[in-house]
Design a protein around this motif. Structure first.
Motif, PDB file in Angstrom:
ATOM      1  N   ALA A 162       0.831  -1.165  -0.049  1.00  0.00           N
ATOM      2  CA  ALA A 162       0.041  -0.019   0.081  1.00  0.00           C
ATOM      3  C   ALA A 162       0.769   1.226  -0.045  1.00  0.00           C
ATOM      4  CB  ALA A 162      -0.786  -0.020   1.160  1.00  0.00           C
ATOM      5  N   ASP A 163       0.327   2.477  -0.734  1.00  0.00           N
ATOM      6  CA  ASP A 163       1.294   3.525  -0.534  1.00  0.00           C
ATOM      7  C   ASP A 163       0.182   4.808  -0.704  1.00  0.00           C
ATOM      8  OD1 ASP A 163       4.207   4.837  -1.305  1.00  0.00           O
ATOM      9  OD2 ASP A 163       2.683   5.806  -2.357  1.00  0.00           O
ATOM     10  N   SER A 164       0.526   5.741  -0.033  1.00  0.00           N
ATOM     11  CA  SER A 164      -0.379   6.926   0.238  1.00  0.00           C
ATOM     12  C   SER A 164      -0.429   7.829  -1.165  1.00  0.00           C
ATOM     13  CB  SER A 164      -0.251   7.755   1.542  1.00  0.00           C
ATOM     14  OG  SER A 164       1.291   8.302   1.218  1.00  0.00           O
ATOM     15  N   SER A 165       0.626   7.941  -2.112  1.00  0.00           N
ATOM     16  CA  SER A 165       0.750   8.640  -2.861  1.00  0.00           C
ATOM     17  C   SER A 165       0.725   7.975  -4.465  1.00  0.00           C
ATOM     18  CB  SER A 165       2.080   9.389  -2.917  1.00  0.00           C
ATOM     19  OG  SER A 165       1.980  10.148  -1.991  1.00  0.00           O
ATOM     20  N   GLU A 166       1.124   6.639  -4.605  1.00  0.00           N
ATOM     21  CA  GLU A 166       0.963   5.931  -5.704  1.00  0.00           C
ATOM     22  C   GLU A 166       0.244   4.709  -5.744  1.00  0.00           C
ATOM     23  OE1 GLU A 166       2.743   7.113  -8.290  1.00  0.00           O
ATOM     24  OE2 GLU A 166       3.642   8.975  -7.283  1.00  0.00           O
ATOM     25  N   ASN A 167      -0.094   4.106  -6.926  1.00  0.00           N
ATOM     26  CA  ASN A 167      -0.593   2.935  -7.189  1.00  0.00           C
ATOM     27  C   ASN A 167       0.395   1.734  -6.930  1.00  0.00           C
ATOM     28  OD1 ASN A 167      -1.996   0.667  -7.677  1.00  0.00           O
ATOM     29  ND2 ASN A 167      -2.304   1.174  -9.956  1.00  0.00           N
ATOM     30  N   PRO A 168       0.289   1.027  -5.892  1.00  0.00           N
ATOM     31  CA  PRO A 168       1.001   0.082  -5.173  1.00  0.00           C
ATOM     32  C   PRO A 168       1.429  -0.873  -6.097  1.00  0.00           C
ATOM     33  CG  PRO A 168      -0.882  -0.276  -3.912  1.00  0.00           C
ATOM     34  CD  PRO A 168      -0.901   0.934  -4.890  1.00  0.00           C
ATOM     35  N   LYS A 169       0.435  -1.326  -7.136  1.00  0.00           N
ATOM     36  CA  LYS A 169       0.668  -2.334  -8.418  1.00  0.00           C
ATOM     37  C   LYS A 169       1.746  -1.938  -9.359  1.00  0.00           C
ATOM     38  CE  LYS A 169      -3.773  -4.508  -7.612  1.00  0.00           C
ATOM     39  NZ  LYS A 169      -5.052  -5.114  -8.289  1.00  0.00           N
ATOM     40  N   GLU A 170       1.952  -0.684  -9.185  1.00  0.00           N
ATOM     41  CA  GLU A 170       2.729  -0.033 -10.487  1.00  0.00           C
ATOM     42  C   GLU A 170       4.224   0.469  -9.902  1.00  0.00           C
ATOM     43  OE1 GLU A 170       0.814   3.458 -12.064  1.00  0.00           O
ATOM     44  OE2 GLU A 170      -0.739   2.346 -13.110  1.00  0.00           O
ATOM     45  N   MET A 171       4.506   0.150  -8.739  1.00  0.00           N
ATOM     46  CA  MET A 171       5.516   0.622  -8.076  1.00  0.00           C
ATOM     47  C   MET A 171       6.610  -0.600  -8.131  1.00  0.00           C
ATOM     48  SD  MET A 171       4.203   2.716  -4.704  1.00  0.00           S
ATOM     49  CE  MET A 171       5.692   3.299  -4.207  1.00  0.00           C
ATOM     50  N   GLU A 172       7.692  -0.438  -8.256  1.00  0.00           N
ATOM     51  CA  GLU A 172       8.954  -1.306  -8.261  1.00  0.00           C
ATOM     52  C   GLU A 172       9.158  -1.890  -6.927  1.00  0.00           C
ATOM     53  OE1 GLU A 172      12.668   1.780  -7.808  1.00  0.00           O
ATOM     54  OE2 GLU A 172      12.264   0.532  -9.558  1.00  0.00           O
ATOM     55  N   SER A 173       9.984  -3.077  -6.762  1.00  0.00           N
ATOM     56  CA  SER A 173      10.269  -3.780  -5.746  1.00  0.00           C
ATOM     57  C   SER A 173      11.031  -2.752  -4.865  1.00  0.00           C
ATOM     58  CB  SER A 173      10.948  -4.983  -5.818  1.00  0.00           C
ATOM     59  OG  SER A 173      11.516  -5.571  -4.665  1.00  0.00           O
ATOM     60  N   HIS A 174      10.962  -2.911  -3.367  1.00  0.00           N
ATOM     61  CA  HIS A 174      11.518  -1.964  -2.712  1.00  0.00           C
ATOM     62  C   HIS A 174      12.735  -2.838  -1.902  1.00  0.00           C
ATOM     63  CE1 HIS A 174       9.113   1.160  -3.711  1.00  0.00           C
ATOM     64  NE2 HIS A 174       9.141   1.688  -2.705  1.00  0.00           N
ATOM     65  N   SER A 175      12.926  -4.086  -2.238  1.00  0.00           N
ATOM     66  CA  SER A 175      13.700  -4.742  -1.226  1.00  0.00           C
ATOM     67  C   SER A 175      15.242  -4.414  -1.179  1.00  0.00           C
ATOM     68  CB  SER A 175      13.800  -6.235  -1.960  1.00  0.00           C
ATOM     69  OG  SER A 175      14.378  -6.228  -3.387  1.00  0.00           O
ATOM     70  N   LYS A 176      15.687  -3.574  -2.043  1.00  0.00           N
ATOM     71  CA  LYS A 176      16.998  -3.041  -2.079  1.00  0.00           C
ATOM     72  C   LYS A 176      17.344  -1.708  -1.542  1.00  0.00           C
ATOM     73  CE  LYS A 176      18.586  -5.828  -5.891  1.00  0.00           C
ATOM     74  NZ  LYS A 176      19.528  -5.667  -7.166  1.00  0.00           N
ATOM     75  N   ARG A 177      16.128  -1.212  -1.030  1.00  0.00           N
ATOM     76  CA  ARG A 177      15.921   0.248  -0.330  1.00  0.00           C
ATOM     77  C   ARG A 177      17.023   0.047   0.885  1.00  0.00           C
ATOM     78  NH1 ARG A 177      12.243   3.633  -2.958  1.00  0.00           N
ATOM     79  NH2 ARG A 177      12.703   2.665  -5.231  1.00  0.00           N
ATOM     80  N   PRO A 178      17.818   0.895   1.250  1.00  0.00           N
ATOM     81  CA  PRO A 178      18.539   0.752   2.716  1.00  0.00           C
ATOM     82  C   PRO A 178      17.657   0.819   3.896  1.00  0.00           C
ATOM     83  CG  PRO A 178      19.113   2.790   1.729  1.00  0.00           C
ATOM     84  CD  PRO A 178      18.064   1.935   0.591  1.00  0.00           C
ATOM     85  N   GLU A 179      16.549   1.699   3.718  1.00  0.00           N
ATOM     86  CA  GLU A 179      15.691   1.797   5.024  1.00  0.00           C
ATOM     87  C   GLU A 179      15.103   0.419   4.948  1.00  0.00           C
ATOM     88  OE1 GLU A 179      13.492   3.663   1.578  1.00  0.00           O
ATOM     89  OE2 GLU A 179      15.537   3.506   2.352  1.00  0.00           O
TER      90      GLU A 179
END
Length: 584
Positions: free
Chosen positions: A90-107
């Motif tokens: 889920a995301d408050s600003s974007e469509n979660p289905k169109e967002m890329e994987s966040h597995s490599k984000r440091p946070e």
């Protein structure tokens, strides 16, 4: 000197630099401290909010995406919920289905590893720096990562306010510091400027100038002024003495007949006086800065210099310089410094060419005279002994030997006369009385004297001279020159030959030539033909009664008139002797 490079401005600039550095460091510290404190506070707040969002998600039975959007509006920040696999739930600003994987984000990685993740990076979408805080939420068997993002615009605004405040403070401080610095620097520099002006005028030779020193002052500048006044007085005395010594040395250096050269410790010429330049046949200006071998091409001279510079011991040598004119130079070289200093060397040169030439001439003269006297004296002795032993028994032979003795004695008399004549000419004791001389008349008288010998040998004597040609010369000397040249020509010309005397006028000179068709002179003998006692055909010369001094006498007489003599000859074809005499 440029004004802004003076001590006053440099002191002021240093003072300003210190003030500016302190303000800059303080501003940097406050800015950095404010930024760190704000980020810590924002991180704590976002972490608390992330846990609150996670609790709300675990308690909610409805759609996570709708809940996230509602919480984002309430909290005023962006909220993202991510599965442990990196997929956005889920995301408050974007469509979660169109967002890329966040597995490599440091946070996200930090939250999965330790339960919390934190990072600050630039957002290309919003074109600003963002803070990302993530926390791991576990609900029974399900785990989710809640991430809250907050822009750092407030941090940037705080930093900007700090910069503006410190900029205004820095400007005010710099203006105040500049005024104070200039005042303090002027008090220190003004006396130094006065001392500098005085020192500069003293350096230009104005040694009568003194620095004004305040009475009763005891500071360092006053002591410096008193010292400068004392120095000026000493310099006045020293410079006066140096100028006097320099004038004397330059006079000696320039006017002495001795050659003087001063070399540096590498053997290069630093100074050379006119006498030395003349001896070495070099240009004084171009020789400076060159080594001896470069200037003179004389290896003996260069080796002598090198030996003295190496050993620091004086040395002397007589060196022969073959060109442009043969010279013998006595060279003395000594070091200018101690062995450990290597300050260079001084060369003293004496031209001993004339003395050596006189020595050589004296030796040659004694040897030649001894040789010339030995033969007739031996003949006279032998003939006299023969007359003593056989004169009574053979009167005819005695008379013949007596005549031969008289002939040899006559030859000795001619030899002594020629020796006396050449001696007078060489030492310039024979006076040259110039008068108007008709060269044709003198040539006719000389020819008449030799005519009997020429007739006896069937040699023709020809005169080709303008009868009106007049020169200023010593008549007897010209007659003696022609007699010697014509007599030599007849003696070395076979029967049926010809001897011709002719003249040519050119460029203020009379050129007189005596040409014969005789045996000629070998090319190897021509350079020595005018030497005393030198004979090309010794047997014929003695048989003709010659002394070997005639051409030497001719050369000296011609040169006494300011002229020159030369010879052109070819073996078996004849010789031409030509001498020139100035017309006036």
């Amino acid at each position: 000197m440029r004004p802004f490079l003076s001590i006053k401005w440099r002191l002021t600039a240093g003072y300003l630099l210190v003030v500016l550095t302190i303000i800059a460091l303080l501003g940097f510290y406050l800015e950095n401290h404010t930024e760190k404190q704000y980020i810590k506070r924002l991180q704590r707040n976002l972490t608390t909010e992330a846990y609150a969002v996670g609790t709300a998600i675990t308690l909610s039975d409805g759609s996570i995406d709708n809940l996230v959007k509602q919480l984002s509006k309430d909290l005023g920040c962006r909220i993202t919920v991510i599965e442990p696999s990196g997929l956005v739930a889920a995301d408050s600003s974007e469509n979660p289905k169109e967002m890329e994987s966040h597995s490599k984000r440091p946070e996200i990685i930090g939250a999965l590893d330790t339960g919390q993740g934190f990072t600050i990076r630039h957002s290309d979408t919003l074109d600003m720096d963002m803070m990302y805080v993530s926390v791991l939420i576990k609900d029974n068997d399900r785990s989710l990562v809640v991430r809250i993002a907050e822009p750092l615009s407030e941090v940037d605004a705080a930093k900007s306010a700090i910069r503006t405040t410190f900029g205004i403070a820095a400007l005010a401080a710099l203006l105040l510091a500049a005024a104070v610095g200039l005042k303090l620097a002027s008090g220190v520099v003004s006396p130094v400027v006065s001392l500098t002006t005085t020192a500069r005028r003293i350096a230009r030779g104005d040694f009568g100038l003194n620095v004004g020193v305040p009475s009763g002052a005891k500071d360092e500048v006053t002591e410096l002024g008193l010292t400068l006044n004392s120095l000026g007085a000493e310099l006045r005395r020293a410079v006066r003495q140096l100028r006097e010594d320099k004038r004397k040395m330059e006079t000696v250096f320039e006017k002495t007949d001795d050659g003087l050269i001063i070399l540096d410790n590498e053997g290069r010429i630093e100074t050379i006086n006119p006498a030395a330049a003349k001896m070495l046949a070099v240009d004084a200006a171009s020789a400076v800065g060159r080594t001896i071998i470069e200037a003179t091409l004389n290896h003996e001279f260069a080796e002598l210099i090198g030996r003295v510079l190496r050993t620091q011991s004086p040395a002397t040598l007589e060196i022969a310089f073959p060109s442009p004119s043969e010279k013998t130079i006595h060279v003395y070289v000594t070091s200018l410094g101690q062995p450990e200093e290597l300050d260079g060397a001084v060369v003293v040169m004496h031209d001993v060419t004339a003395a050596r030439r006189v020595d050589d001439m004296r030796r040659d003269f004694v040897a030649n005279v001894s040789h010339e006297l030995r033969t007739p004296l031996a003949s006279i002795r032998a003939m006299a002994e023969t007359i003593m032993l056989r004169g009574k028994s053979n009167p005819e032979a005695a008379e013949q030997f007596a005549q031969s003795i008289v002939s040899e004695i006559d030859r000795l008399v001619r030899l002594s006369d020629d020796l006396l004549e050449i001696a007078k000419t060489e030492v310039q004791q024979r006076p040259i009385h110039k008068e108007e001389v008709r060269i044709a008349e003198v040539a006719a008288d000389a020819t008449a004297k030799i005519q009997p010998v020429a007739d006896q040998k069937s040699v023709s004597l020809v005169l080709d001279i303008d009868p009106e040609l007049v020169i200023q010369a010593d008549k007897d000397a010209i007659w003696q020159i022609l007699v010697n040249l014509i007599d030599n020509a007849v003696n070395y010309t076979s029967g049926g030959g010809e001897v011709k005397v002719s003249t040519v006028v050119q460029d203020g000179f009379i050129s007189v030539s005596v040409a014969d068709t005789g045996i000629g002179i070998p090319a190897a003998d021509i350079p020595r033909i005018f030497e005393r006692f030198y004979r090309v055909d010794k047997a014929r010369s003695r048989a003709s009664g010659g002394t070997g001094l005639g051409l030497s006498i001719v050369k000296h007489l011609v040169e006494a008139h300011g002229g020159k003599i030369s010879v052109v000859s070819e073996v078996n074809k004849g010789s031409t002797f030509t001498f020139t005499i100035p017309r006036s």
